[in-house]
Design an enzyme around this catalytic site. Structure first.
Site, PDB file in Angstrom:
ATOM      1  CB  CYS A 162      -3.482   8.327  -5.743  1.00 44.99           C
ATOM      2  SG  CYS A 162      -4.911   7.958  -4.710  1.00 44.99           S
TER       3      CYS A 162
ATOM      4  CE  LYS B 249      -3.581   2.617   0.842  1.00 42.59           C
ATOM      5  NZ  LYS B 249      -4.414   2.837  -0.353  1.00 42.59           N
TER       6      LYS B 249
ATOM      7  CG  ASN C 188       0.157   6.351  -6.306  1.00 41.17           C
ATOM      8  OD1 ASN C 188      -0.278   6.720  -7.395  1.00 41.17           O
ATOM      9  ND2 ASN C 188      -0.610   6.087  -5.286  1.00 41.17           N
TER      10      ASN C 188
END
Ligand SMILES: Cc1cc2nc3c(=O)[nH]c(=O)nc-3n(C[C@H](O)[C@H](O)[C@H](O)COP(=O)(O)OP(=O)(O)OC[C@H]3O[C@@H](n4cnc5c(N)ncnc54)[C@H](O)[C@@H]3O)c2cc1C
Ligand SMILES: Cc1cc2nc3c(=O)[nH]c(=O)nc-3n(C[C@H](O)[C@H](O)[C@H](O)COP(=O)(O)O)c2cc1C
Ligand code: FES
Lengths: 299, 266
Positions: free
Chosen positions: A128, A44, A125
């Site tokens: 998102c 995560k 990332n």
């Protein structure tokens, strides 16, 4: 039959990984499967400080898919290093850490801190859709994609994979920007921005109104993007978006993916990623594929 | 640390023995689940997967009752949407996939001589197995909109079952809280166990605080994984040390929480 793959000099026993955010750090699904059988666990998103995430409801089901607006709730990089790396290192699988940030500095700080610990790759990332700052704001502007990649690359000891957002007009433009910034690989796709409305309450289902759309319903879009990106850049690709079975994974490999990640499928079947591993093996056995390189990008 | 092959949990395909309507749009389903019955704590739930593949996410449904000898797990569910409408159509001998038991159930305080169980609507089912297992003085208060269910089941375990309906069609006319206030609770000590819609729980917690009773509540939230991996199903819980709230997972850290630590949004 050889289902080993290599991405940025790191060897994986097979191409199957878990998609970030759907698998925690492996602890929960580790009760349902042997994590040793996975190519990698992608954890995560982790930020420099703890993030609370978005209000509930964060989940909505849609036909053949789902929406989420978790908003990168995470305990921060220090708690992650202390609790999760020792847990994952008990297993013979690679660790890929998905990193989140609100600013370029925050991304760099996480990358730098992770440089001191034993993880195999970083996944940046910038895609998102559930956070206002950072996240997708970086991932939809080629200038920013290149800039953030270049900066974070300076601080990372491990190879850097850049995770692309599908919420753009031309994904190849973002892929090229990440390549110019020095990315060692790309992963795609993150979730598509979507929405669901509860007509009886006359309100959006999600507290944040909109959220990230994932699951088998998005697979054709994801596959098309992997295909286009593979033609546009010379970087290894981790393909994802709606993979439920080994056959789905083979499609992504034929479209040009080196690795494949399984996300939402776990919610329907806790052993989904292992079944993808088995499905790929079965395809290779049945059709006499000795090495996945034989079918990679053949489309 | 690493588990051996036999220890891995898995999705299990189980047979439906019975699936009948027990009140308007409320169904009771008996599942032949095998050994799983032995590990169950009242207040835990199972993930029930739809047979229709386009409905990807499991439906979390509380365990209502278990029959250890015959290895039967009973659930009671309301038809409120697409998935539960599908469940209502299942016939006996049909099969469904489940995982469980999931989550943390109610803490049964063995010493507690006096327990008060308060359920509202579709929050009533998980209290059945609890009522069955509690010893001592057990009072049960149930609230329904109109058509009550499971009342006779509770009566097998205690003779103190009180029912309220909004329209007065059965028992007391009014809310379960009104009904509670009718009774004089003079006992020094009692543990409150509650499950039901959020506004009800919020009021029950307030009532329990006034009476200085400890209270355990079972919460609901929309889930994806049901096992703690996706952080999709959060509720706000007060951290007793820092005094600040934090998001906790209903599926893994709950669904039962200390009522006093739950932060209720307006
Ligand atoms: C821990 C727990 C225990 C529960 N126990 C029971 C029970 O014993 N009996 C019972 O009747 N109901 C129970 N519920 C509520 C039940 O899960 C929902 O009514 C059910 O998921 C609705 O599914 P649907 O497909 O019919 O509704 P739809 O609205 O079509 O569902 C769409 C999506 O939203 C989710 N969803 C919709 N309503 C709820 C809700 N209230 N809570 C959580 N998710 C929801 C569904 O799971 C699905 O993913 C429980 C919920 C939780 C979290
Ligand atoms: C609940 C949930 C949480 C997610 N969290 C993250 C995250 O923290 N970081 C990230 O890069 N992607 C995140 N994603 C996106 C997935 O990693 C993946 O890119 C996407 O879901 C498409 O794959 P799938 O259809 O197999 O799920 C999340 C997806 C879901 C469903
Ligand atoms: S539903 Fe995934 S963490 Fe609770």
């Amino acid at each position: 039959m050889n289902s080993k793959i290599t991405i940025a000099g790191v060897e994986f026993k097979n191409p199957v990984m878990t998609a970030s955010g759907t698998f925690g750090s492996g602890r929960e699904y580790g009760e349902y499967m042997d994590l040793n059988q996975l190519g990698a666990v992608v954890v995560k998103g982790v930020a420099i400080t703890p993030w609370k995430g978005n209000p509930a409801p964060r989940i909505a089901e849609t036909y053949g898919g789902m929406l989420n607006s978790v908003g990168l709730q995470n305990p921060g990089v220090e708690a992650f290093i202390e609790n999760d790396i020792p847990f994952l290192r008990q297993y013979d699988t690679k660790i890929i850490v998905n990193i989140a940030g609100r600013t370029i500095e925050e991304y760099c700080q996480v990358a730098e801190r992770l440089g001191e610990v034993d993880v195999d790759l970083l996944e940046l990332n910038i895609s998102c859709p559930n956070v206002k700052e950072g996240g997708v704001a970086f991932g939809t502007d080629p200038f920013m994609v290149e800039k953030v990649t270049k900066e974070v690359k300076k601080y990372s000891k491990q190879p850097l994979i850049v995770k692309l957002s599908p919420n753009v007009t031309d994904i190849t433009e973002m892929a090229r920007a990440a390549e110019s910034g020095g990315a060692d690989g790309l992963s795609l796709i993150n979730t598509l921005l979507g929405m669901a409305i509860d007509i009886y309450r006359r309100k959006p289902v999600l507290a944040m109104k909109v959220g990230g759309f994932s699951g088998p319903a998005i697979k054709p879009v994801a596959l098309r993007m992997v295909y286009q990106v593979n033609k546009a850049v010379n970087l290894p690709i981790i393909g994802m978006g709606g993979i439920m079975t080994g056959e789905d994974a083979i499609e992504f490999i034929m479209a040009g993916a080196t690795g494949v990640a399984v996300g939402t499928a776990h919610f329907n079947n806790p052993r989904a990623s292992l079944e993808v591993v088995e499905g790929i093996q079965k395809y290779m056995d049945t059709y006499g594929v000795k090495d996945l390189a034989e079918i990679r990008g053949i489309i | 640390m690493c588990l051996t092959k036999e220890q891995w949990k898995n999705k299990k395909r189980v047979e439906i023995l019975k699936n009948i309507e027990i009140a308007q749009n409320v169904y009771k389903m008996d599942l032949q689940v095998g050994e799983m019955v032995k590990k169950i704590q009242p207040g835990q739930f199972i993930n029930l997967y739809c047979n229709q593949g386009q409905r990807l996410l499991p439906r979390p449904i509380s365990i209502c009752q278990v029959d250890e000898k015959r290895e039967i797990l009973t659930i009671v569910y309301g038809v409120v949407g697409k998935g539960t409408r599908e469940f209502a159509q299942y016939q006996s001998q049909d099969k469904v996939d489940i995982i469980g038991p999931l989550g943390n159930g109610y803490d049964e305080l063995k010493k507690e001589q006096h327990s008060i169980l308060i359920g509202g609507g579709l929050g009533v089912p998980p209290l059945v197995e609890l009522a069955k297992r509690l010893s001592g003085n057990v009072e049960v208060y149930l609230g329904f909109r109109s058509d009550p269910f499971l009342v006779d089941t509770f009566k097998q375990y205690t003779n103190q079952v009180y029912v309220a309906t909004d329209d007065g069609s059965y028992g007391y006319k009014g809310t379960v809280l009104d009904l509670l206030n009718q009774k004089k609770h003079v006992k020094e000590q009692a543990m409150i166990y509650s499950c039901g819609p959020k506004p009800m729980l919020k009021n029950i917690v307030k009532w329990a605080k006034e009476k200085q009773y400890p209270i355990q509540v079972s919460l609901e939230e929309r889930m994806a994984c049901g096992v703690g991996a996706c952080v999709g199903c959060v509720c706000k819980i007060q951290n007793v040390e820092t005094g600040e709230w934090e998001y906790r997972r209903v599926c893994k850290d709950g669904p039962v929480f200390n009522g006093r630590e739950v932060v209720w949004d307006e």
